[in-house]
Enzyme design. Structure first.
Site, short mmCIF file in Angstrom:
data_model
loop_
_atom_site.label_atom_id
_atom_site.label_comp_id
_atom_site.label_asym_id
_atom_site.label_seq_id
_atom_site.Cartn_x
_atom_site.Cartn_y
_atom_site.Cartn_z
N GLU A 155 -30.30 -9.02 -16.38
CA GLU A 155 -30.85 -7.85 -15.71
C GLU A 155 -31.94 -7.19 -16.54
O GLU A 155 -31.86 -7.17 -17.76
CB GLU A 155 -29.73 -6.85 -15.42
CG GLU A 155 -28.76 -7.40 -14.40
CD GLU A 155 -27.71 -6.38 -13.97
OE1 GLU A 155 -27.04 -6.67 -12.97
OE2 GLU A 155 -27.57 -5.32 -14.61
N CYS B 258 -37.14 -2.18 -19.44
CA CYS B 258 -35.99 -2.41 -20.32
C CYS B 258 -35.51 -3.85 -20.09
O CYS B 258 -35.17 -4.20 -18.97
CB CYS B 258 -34.91 -1.39 -19.95
SG CYS B 258 -33.35 -1.66 -20.80
N CYS C 71 -22.56 -9.38 -24.77
CA CYS C 71 -22.79 -8.90 -26.13
C CYS C 71 -21.50 -9.06 -26.92
O CYS C 71 -20.41 -8.82 -26.40
CB CYS C 71 -23.20 -7.42 -26.11
SG CYS C 71 -23.49 -6.76 -27.78
N CYS D 172 -18.79 -2.54 -28.17
CA CYS D 172 -18.69 -1.09 -28.26
C CYS D 172 -17.84 -0.59 -27.09
O CYS D 172 -17.98 -1.07 -25.97
CB CYS D 172 -20.07 -0.45 -28.22
SG CYS D 172 -21.12 -1.05 -29.55
N CYS E 212 -19.39 0.80 -23.64
CA CYS E 212 -20.48 0.03 -23.02
C CYS E 212 -19.93 -1.12 -22.19
O CYS E 212 -19.15 -1.93 -22.67
CB CYS E 212 -21.39 -0.51 -24.13
SG CYS E 212 -22.61 -1.70 -23.55
N CYS F 246 -27.94 3.24 -18.66
CA CYS F 246 -27.49 2.78 -19.98
C CYS F 246 -26.05 2.30 -19.97
O CYS F 246 -25.17 2.97 -19.45
CB CYS F 246 -27.53 3.93 -20.97
SG CYS F 246 -29.13 4.30 -21.59
#
Ligand code: SAH
Ligand code: SF4
Length: 358
Positions: A90, A103, A110, A114, A117, A335
């Site tokens: 994305e 972005c 990932c 975290c 997230c 975000c």
């Protein structure tokens, strides 16, 4: 056939001059046609002789730049979904009053996990290649040219993934974007955001990569940071901030410190006291990011008043402070929300306004 988007300038020069035995100036022309003019059909490269065009046609291939999906938010932000090999990535065109920011993602998923997230909940599926990063940039540009008549002025590596965990591909892509015959994007207009991989931060400064650095700090004590960003156990605050303090930055250049505000976790008055002390001696500005609760990971965002209080207090310490209100929440583009469909397991809504072609 060779993937054009996988070459950096040095490799392309080598390939064009030795393997194809063409003059070096052809490389500038290739960069211009492909990256500046976005003409991907060698037949149309009119300042290159027919015979050479024919040879180039037979060696280079280009990725499909059509997005699989494009969704528009009520605030004008657009989210794109691209298919790369077996995966989906994305990218987001973020609409701000004075500019558009693109972005992009650097990985599928990932590894850093975290806690606040959504990408982190996926784990790492794989790194994206230089070509797959450039596919997002040029896919968005072609679509924007065709359907919106706009473009971006700034670019951030803040989509899915940890850019410094995929250092080579990310910095190679940046070198193409910086190239005067490529997009000629100024280093001031590109920002790489990291969760704090200290050796890569040092390498980034040493190699003078053509981009700004943003660091997701998100806590003022190791105790809290260990909890919300497990990478802190490996690179604790002192090491991380030390690497920023030692950075040999050009005059007037600033590192961006990102601070996602999590209610009751990292937003206390003590945190607010500690933050300016921690940042002492680091040439930086601060972005306060209200936690995007749409991720459904159990955290909450502080009251708006807390954000304003933090901004005021940090400004009193002479920091430049911006509050980054979420964009594109209604299309799951804000975000920490980027996550591939296969990983969504039905948790997220289908995009409401799907339009891959208009
Ligand atoms: N891996 C890099 C870049 C991608 S994340 C990094 O962590 O910096 C980009 C930014 O989004 C980071 O500052 C991260 O802290 C922030 N972020 C992640 N989840 C968020 C959420 N739920 N709400 C608000 N910001 C979030
Ligand atoms: Fe990865 Fe950044 Fe999300 Fe952390 S905040 S899990 S480093 S993408």
């Amino acid at each position: 056939m060779r993937e054009f988007f996988q070459f950096n300038r040095t490799e392309l020069e080598e390939f064009v001059t030795t393997e194809l035995e063409l003059p070096r100036y052809r490389v500038d022309q290739l960069f211009q046609w492909v990256y500046q003019k976005r003409v991907f059909d060698p037949e149309s490269w009119t300042n290159i002789g027919k015979a050479d065009r024919e040879r180039l046609k037979n060696v280079f291939q280009f990725p499909t730049l059509d997005p699989k999906l494009r969704v528009r938010s009520i605030d004008g932000t657009r989210k794109y979904l691209f298919t790369v090999a077996e995966d989906e990535v994305e990218s987001v065109m973020i609409k701000q009053p004075e500019r558009m920011t693109l972005c992009v993602s650097s990985q599928v998923g990932c590894a850093l996990g975290c806690k606040f997230c959504q990408t982190g909940t996926m784990g790492l599926k794989r790194h994206l290649s230089q070509g797959e990063i450039l596919t997002q940039v040029f896919g968005v540009l072609v679509d924007s040219d065709l359907n919106f008549g706009d473009t971006f002025s700034n670019m951030v590596f803040m989509g899915m993934g940890e850019p410094f965990h995929n250092y080579e591909a990310v910095t190679r892509a940046i070198s193409v974007l910086n190239d005067p015959h490529g997009l000629a994007l100024s280093p001031r207009k590109i920002t790489v955001s990291t969760a704090g991989l200290v050796p890569s931060i040092e390498r980034f400064f040493k190699e003078r990569v053509g981009a700004n650095l943003a660091v997701s700090l998100n806590a003022t004590t190791d105790e809290v940071r260990n909890e919300v960003m497990p990478i802190n156990r490996k690179f604790p605050l002192e090491k991380l901030l030390g690497s920023l303090r030692n950075a040999d930055l050009p005059p007037r250049k600033r590192i961006t410190i990102e601070y996602v505000m999590l209610r009751g976790v990292n937003d206390s008055d003590d945190d607010l006291k500690r933050l300016p002390q921690l940042l002492r001696g680091i040439p930086c500005k601060v972005n306060l990011i209200p936690y995007n609760f749409n991720t459904g990971l159990g955290y909450e965002c502080p009251e708006e008043g807390t954000l304003h209080k933090w901004q005021k207090e940090l400004m009193r310490h002479n920091f430049v402070v911006t509050i980054r209100w979420s964009k594109g929440r209604d299309i799951d583009a804000a975000c920490g929300q980027l996550v591939t469909k296969s990983a969504q397991k039905g948790r997220l809504r289908e995009p409401s306004q799907v339009a891959a072609n208009g």
